[in-house]
Design an enzyme around this catalytic site. Structure first.
Site, PDB file in Angstrom:
ATOM      1  N   ASP A 182      14.333   1.727  11.041  1.00  0.00           N
ATOM      2  CA  ASP A 182      13.348   0.824  11.643  1.00  0.00           C
ATOM      3  C   ASP A 182      12.536   1.596  12.674  1.00  0.00           C
ATOM      4  O   ASP A 182      13.105   2.244  13.564  1.00  0.00           O
ATOM      5  CB  ASP A 182      14.088  -0.344  12.315  1.00  0.00           C
ATOM      6  CG  ASP A 182      13.166  -1.493  12.691  1.00  0.00           C
ATOM      7  OD1 ASP A 182      12.084  -1.240  13.261  1.00  0.00           O
ATOM      8  OD2 ASP A 182      13.525  -2.661  12.430  1.00  0.00           O
ATOM      9  N   LEU A 217      -6.213 -13.891   0.079  1.00  0.00           N
ATOM     10  CA  LEU A 217      -6.904 -14.589  -1.006  1.00  0.00           C
ATOM     11  C   LEU A 217      -6.383 -14.234  -2.389  1.00  0.00           C
ATOM     12  O   LEU A 217      -6.022 -15.120  -3.174  1.00  0.00           O
ATOM     13  CB  LEU A 217      -8.404 -14.270  -0.930  1.00  0.00           C
ATOM     14  CG  LEU A 217      -9.262 -14.754  -2.108  1.00  0.00           C
ATOM     15  CD1 LEU A 217      -9.339 -16.270  -2.131  1.00  0.00           C
ATOM     16  CD2 LEU A 217     -10.660 -14.130  -2.035  1.00  0.00           C
ATOM     17  N   TYR A 230      -3.300  -9.007  15.774  1.00  0.00           N
ATOM     18  CA  TYR A 230      -3.122  -7.980  14.753  1.00  0.00           C
ATOM     19  C   TYR A 230      -4.135  -6.858  14.946  1.00  0.00           C
ATOM     20  O   TYR A 230      -3.781  -5.666  14.988  1.00  0.00           O
ATOM     21  CB  TYR A 230      -3.259  -8.589  13.354  1.00  0.00           C
ATOM     22  CG  TYR A 230      -3.404  -7.550  12.270  1.00  0.00           C
ATOM     23  CD1 TYR A 230      -2.375  -6.657  12.003  1.00  0.00           C
ATOM     24  CD2 TYR A 230      -4.577  -7.466  11.516  1.00  0.00           C
ATOM     25  CE1 TYR A 230      -2.514  -5.691  11.011  1.00  0.00           C
ATOM     26  CE2 TYR A 230      -4.716  -6.508  10.527  1.00  0.00           C
ATOM     27  CZ  TYR A 230      -3.691  -5.627  10.273  1.00  0.00           C
ATOM     28  OH  TYR A 230      -3.838  -4.674   9.303  1.00  0.00           O
ATOM     29  N   PHE A 269     -10.412  -1.856   4.629  1.00  0.00           N
ATOM     30  CA  PHE A 269     -11.041  -3.164   4.563  1.00  0.00           C
ATOM     31  C   PHE A 269     -10.100  -4.111   3.806  1.00  0.00           C
ATOM     32  O   PHE A 269      -9.066  -4.458   4.354  1.00  0.00           O
ATOM     33  CB  PHE A 269     -12.472  -3.021   4.039  1.00  0.00           C
ATOM     34  CG  PHE A 269     -13.401  -2.616   5.171  1.00  0.00           C
ATOM     35  CD1 PHE A 269     -14.294  -3.521   5.721  1.00  0.00           C
ATOM     36  CD2 PHE A 269     -13.307  -1.354   5.759  1.00  0.00           C
ATOM     37  CE1 PHE A 269     -15.101  -3.171   6.803  1.00  0.00           C
ATOM     38  CE2 PHE A 269     -14.104  -0.992   6.843  1.00  0.00           C
ATOM     39  CZ  PHE A 269     -15.000  -1.912   7.354  1.00  0.00           C
ATOM     40  N   ASN A 270     -10.311  -4.508   2.597  1.00  0.00           N
ATOM     41  CA  ASN A 270      -9.447  -5.527   1.978  1.00  0.00           C
ATOM     42  C   ASN A 270      -8.813  -5.014   0.691  1.00  0.00           C
ATOM     43  O   ASN A 270      -9.381  -5.174  -0.395  1.00  0.00           O
ATOM     44  CB  ASN A 270     -10.247  -6.801   1.692  1.00  0.00           C
ATOM     45  CG  ASN A 270     -10.674  -7.497   2.969  1.00  0.00           C
ATOM     46  OD1 ASN A 270     -11.595  -7.045   3.650  1.00  0.00           O
ATOM     47  ND2 ASN A 270     -10.001  -8.571   3.323  1.00  0.00           N
ATOM     48  N   LYS A 287       1.200  -7.297   9.315  1.00  0.00           N
ATOM     49  CA  LYS A 287      -0.223  -7.289   8.966  1.00  0.00           C
ATOM     50  C   LYS A 287      -0.863  -8.655   8.755  1.00  0.00           C
ATOM     51  O   LYS A 287      -1.984  -8.724   8.258  1.00  0.00           O
ATOM     52  CB  LYS A 287      -0.437  -6.445   7.708  1.00  0.00           C
ATOM     53  CG  LYS A 287       0.230  -7.016   6.461  1.00  0.00           C
ATOM     54  CD  LYS A 287      -0.153  -6.219   5.222  1.00  0.00           C
ATOM     55  CE  LYS A 287       0.370  -6.879   3.965  1.00  0.00           C
ATOM     56  NZ  LYS A 287      -0.052  -6.171   2.736  1.00  0.00           N
ATOM     57  N   ILE A 314       0.833  -1.198   0.000  1.00  0.00           N
ATOM     58  CA  ILE A 314       0.000   0.000   0.000  1.00  0.00           C
ATOM     59  C   ILE A 314       0.870   1.252   0.000  1.00  0.00           C
ATOM     60  O   ILE A 314       0.570   2.241  -0.678  1.00  0.00           O
ATOM     61  CB  ILE A 314      -0.952  -0.004   1.205  1.00  0.00           C
ATOM     62  CG1 ILE A 314      -1.812  -1.267   1.203  1.00  0.00           C
ATOM     63  CG2 ILE A 314      -1.848   1.231   1.204  1.00  0.00           C
ATOM     64  CD1 ILE A 314      -2.584  -1.508   2.482  1.00  0.00           C
ATOM     65  N   ASN A 333       9.852  -6.787   4.877  1.00  0.00           N
ATOM     66  CA  ASN A 333       8.857  -7.456   4.044  1.00  0.00           C
ATOM     67  C   ASN A 333       8.651  -6.736   2.713  1.00  0.00           C
ATOM     68  O   ASN A 333       7.564  -6.790   2.134  1.00  0.00           O
ATOM     69  CB  ASN A 333       7.518  -7.542   4.788  1.00  0.00           C
ATOM     70  CG  ASN A 333       7.572  -8.482   5.975  1.00  0.00           C
ATOM     71  OD1 ASN A 333       8.066  -9.601   5.854  1.00  0.00           O
ATOM     72  ND2 ASN A 333       7.089  -8.039   7.115  1.00  0.00           N
TER      73      ASN A 333
END
Length: 334
Positions: free
Chosen positions: A58, A199, A148, A177-178, A84, A12, A35
């Site tokens: 960091d 997913l 989380y 949301f997703n 996350k 993101i 990551n």
């Protein structure tokens, strides 16, 4: 503005950096690349034909960035840096509290000490309870069901309390949301290390042959087709919401909490069908038992952010799939 983007090389964060640079802001990315990959930021600069600075630091170690912040004096912070994965948070809760809570404390404290400004926080719909009435509003009960979610809710409280004590820190808490999809250029997208936990990136790797089939966790939920329902949101729409949040805080300082979603639910089986329709690829799947911590459905009421800023997610499910598939094909070929 001079904008510090923590975790800006992530999924993101990188898409938001594109929007910030396109809007003319001066951007520095703070990332430890735990990551993420540094080359993502090269692609961000290629897409925008603009430059950004990179600070390898960091958020858990304030000594790695406080001097820089004091010298560069950012006017805004967009804080993505964090962990996350719901499942990983159950296995490694201490890491999640250390990074997501203490990391937020460290960044906010340093920002306040050098004068403060607009602080946009990457939160999550996981702060809401499993029994929340749909659609979820910002006033729905906050009862996380995993570490989380708790780590993000605690970080929200940290920012609320710091804002109360130091009003020069204006805060926007964005509860995502997703997020799915990728930049339409195909140059950047979600690139999880190891086996994807979400997913859409997993399904993309089924489509390209990396994995033989998709695991659908639960087909006996009280939903229309028995599979879990989520509010899927194109990552570019989400990136745009950060720009409007910064503009809102600049014009009306204070503290706001906004859901960021499309305001409608899409089931896992519906998303599988969309992926097959758009890509022309078959997605074999098996039904597995429900996972601990998962809820039957979760989708937003995004009325508040739309009322305050006129922002509304405009990209469709087919857009999400098409852009993700373009990214997946390119990244598989690299």
């Amino acid at each position: 503005m001079r904008v510090l983007v923590t975790g800006g090389a992530g999924y993101i964060g990188s898409h938001t950096c594109i929007r910030l640079l396109e809007a003319g802001h001066e951007v520095t990315v703070l990332d430890n690349f735990q990551n993420s990959r540094p080359e993502v930021l090269d692609r961000v600069q290629t897409i925008t034909d603009a430059t950004l600075e990179v600070l390898h630091a960091d958020v858990r170690a304030p000594e790695s960035f406080t001097q820089f912040m004091g010298e560069w004096k950012p006017e805004a912070v967009v804080h993505f840096a964090g962990l996350k994965s719901v499942n990983e948070s159950v296995e490694k809760p201490a890491e999640y509290y250390s990074t997501n809570v203490q990391g937020t404390v460290n960044v906010a404290r340093a920002f306040v000490e050098m004068g403060g400004g607009a602080f946009v926080f990457s939160s999550t719909a996981a702060v809401y309870g499993a029994e929340a009435t749909m659609p979820v509003t910002e006033n729905s009960p906050t009862r996380p069901v995993n570490p989380y979610g708790w780590s993000k809710l605690m970080a929200e409280q940290v920012l609320k309390d710091i804002h109360t004590a130091h009003p020069q820190l204006s805060v926007a808490l964005l509860r995502y949301f997703n997020p799915v999809g990728a930049h339409p250029s195909g140059l950047i997208g979600e690139d999880p290390a190891g086996v994807p936990a979400n997913l859409m990136p997993y399904m993309a790797r089924v489509a390209d042959g990396t994995y033989p089939s998709l695991k659908v966790f639960g087909s006996d939920y009280p939903t229309a087709d028995g599979s879990g329902v989520r509010d899927f949101l194109h990552v570019d729409d989400l990136a745009e919401s950060h720009i409007v949040a910064l503009k809102s805080l600049a014009g009306d300082p204070g503290l706001v909490t906004w859901n960021v979603g499309r305001g409608e639910g899409v089931s896992v089986f519906e998303m599988v069908a969309a992926f097959q329709r758009v890509t022309g690829r078959r997605i074999p799947y098996s039904v597995e038992p429900r996972r601990p911590g998962d809820v039957a459905e979760s989708y937003a009421d995004p009325t508040e952010i739309e009322r305050a800023t006129s922002w509304r997610a405009g990209r469709s499910v087919d857009d999400m799939v098409a852009d993700l598939w373009r990214w997946q094909k390119r990244s598989s070929a690299d």
